[in-house]
Design an enzyme around this catalytic site. Structure first.
Site, PDB file in Angstrom:
ATOM      1  N   SER A 118       0.832  -1.203   0.000  1.00 49.49           N
ATOM      2  CA  SER A 118       0.000   0.000   0.000  1.00 49.49           C
ATOM      3  C   SER A 118       0.862   1.246   0.000  1.00 49.49           C
ATOM      4  O   SER A 118       1.985   1.241   0.536  1.00 49.49           O
ATOM      5  CB  SER A 118      -0.844  -0.024   1.285  1.00 49.49           C
ATOM      6  N   TYR A 165      -1.181  -0.847  11.075  1.00 53.09           N
ATOM      7  CA  TYR A 165      -1.495  -1.395   9.751  1.00 53.09           C
ATOM      8  C   TYR A 165      -0.342  -1.110   8.782  1.00 53.09           C
ATOM      9  O   TYR A 165       0.140  -2.015   8.078  1.00 53.09           O
ATOM     10  CB  TYR A 165      -2.807  -0.800   9.214  1.00 53.09           C
ATOM     11  N   LYS A 205       2.475  -3.704   6.527  1.00 53.85           N
ATOM     12  CA  LYS A 205       2.818  -3.724   5.097  1.00 53.85           C
ATOM     13  C   LYS A 205       4.321  -3.542   4.907  1.00 53.85           C
ATOM     14  O   LYS A 205       4.945  -4.188   4.053  1.00 53.85           O
ATOM     15  CB  LYS A 205       2.026  -2.638   4.349  1.00 53.85           C
TER      16      LYS A 205
END
Ligand code: NAD
Ligand code: UD1
Length: 345
Positions: free
Chosen positions: A126, A150, A154
């Protein structure tokens, strides 16, 4: 014979669109999903769309035994790995759950792949890995900045995959950093399906246009952007799906690992999105300017040339098409279905 692909998280928003694109490209695809953020009716819709039965395993990516038996049964050539938790605010409340699914889940999957001799993987990353980038449009060389748990998952996922390829050159890895996916399949059979109040802009605007929510809150109009509202690089989910087909072809063809942004290279402000959605839906989208959202980034726009150079990836769908397909999906018959799980993104 068709190459066999395991699609984790294949019942979700981006995964379901990618399923359709992979089947159209001739791959034999098996979906693995635990349906914690997807509706089971997606599988029927995929059968309707492709005109063929869908091979699906209801399982958790952390379940090594089930994964190993799936690999033994299907002998997959590659994995496209979408399954993850993806809601930023929830990741701040429950970081360990995010580390467990997104990091331990990835490691578990890699172990099973290694044991089965399948070492080709496309990984969903992302733009969030850039945090607040120094440079926009943002190139792939920009540094990692974790803004929340989060985002950390990634970054960690990418680092694990990079170290793995460095340590063992039998691994071929495609890391795809998505900017802001939007829109739905033109059939209006699949799309983003937030059952609760959405966190993200596009599904929120859609629900305001549909009259399900009263007004959009625009989070800040004092950013250093042309109209003061946040700017993002929205990419049609079908263009994104196509990026996965190209990534897989590169891995299975030349065995070339790659890391690319998937975006259009163009930014649109919140107010531009409102205007585009009004045009597409022919509905009003009332909004109110409010405070900035904590942790928000002023501008995310991709440097998009590397994906074109390496994969031949070029987006084709316009912002108006993203809004029109979203509206067709939101206003379509799916809304009368039984409620699915609550939205997590
Ligand atoms: P989604 O929630 O619609 O899809 C994820 C799917 O994974 C769901 O169907 C869910 O049921 C499944 N899943 C979750 N945990 C699982 C587990 N433990 N075992 C098996 N299945 C599990 O999300 P999406 O928007 O389609 O995102 C797909 C991927 O792309 C994610 O990795 C996400 O982090 C990444 N991504 C999404 C965006 C975005 O804006 N949507 C942006 C950048 C990156
Ligand atoms: C958010 C996440 C990001 C994640 C991405 C996709 C945050 C801080 N970032 O990104 O990590 O990868 O979703 O899941 O949550 N906006 C409004 N009103 C709204 C909703 C959004 O004005 O009700 C604005 C935002 O301030 C932003 C733009 O719309 O300027 C896009 O927001 P959103 O769709 O949430 O995406 P990101 O912020 O890019």
């Amino acid at each position: 014979m068709a190459e066999k692909i395991l699609l984790t998280g294949g019942a979700g928003y981006i995964g379901s669109h990618t399923y359709v694109a992979l089947v159209a490209a001739g791959y034999a695809v098996t979906i693995l999903d635990n349906f914690q953020n997807a509706n089971r009716s997606v599988i029927d819709r995929l059968e309707q769309l492709t005109g063929a039965p869908v091979s699906v395993a209801e399982a958790d990516i952390r379940d090594a035994t089930t994964l190993a038996s799936l690999f033994a049964e299907h002998q997959f050539d590659a994995v496209v790995h979408f399954a993850a938790l993806k809601a930023v605010s929830e990741s701040v409340e429950r970081p360990l759950d995010y580390f467990d699914v997104n990091i331990s889940g990835l490691i578990n999957l890699l172990r099973v792949m290694d044991a089965a001799g399948c070492r080709n993987i496309v990984f969903s990353s992302s733009a969030t890995v850039y945090g607040v980038p120094d440079e926009t449009p943002t190139p792939e060389t920009a540094e990692f900045r974790a803004m929340n748990p989060y985002g950390q998952t990634k970054i960690s996922g990418e680092q694990i995959l990079n170290q793995l390829t460095a340590a063992d050159d039998r691994w071929n890895v495609g890391i795809l950093r998505y900017f802001n996916p939007a829109g739905a399949h033109d059939s209006a059979l699949i799309g983003e399906d937030p059952r609760d109040i959405p966190n993200n802009l596009m599904p929120f605007i859609a629900k305001v246009a549909a009259g399900e929510l009263a007004e959009l809150q625009v989070f800040g109009d004092d950013y250093d952007t042309p109209d003061g509202t946040g700017v993002r690089d929205y990419i049609h989910v079908d263009d994104l799906a196509k990026g996965h087909v190209l990534s897989l072809a590169a891995l299975l063809g030349d065995g070339q690992s790659h890391l690319v942004n998937l975006g259009t290279g163009e930014g649109h402000s919140v107010l531009e999105m409102v205007a585009a959605y009004r045009r597409a839906s022919n509905r009003d989208v009332p909004y109110r300017i409010t405070e900035r959202r904590a942790g928000d980034v002023p501008v995310y726009v991709a440097r998009a040339d590397k994906a074109e150079e390496i994969l031949g990836f070029k987006t084709e769908r316009t912002l108006d098409e993203m809004c029109a397909s979203s509206w067709k999906w939101i206003a379509g018959p799916h809304s009368s279905e039984d409620p699915g799980p609550e939205d997590k993104g």
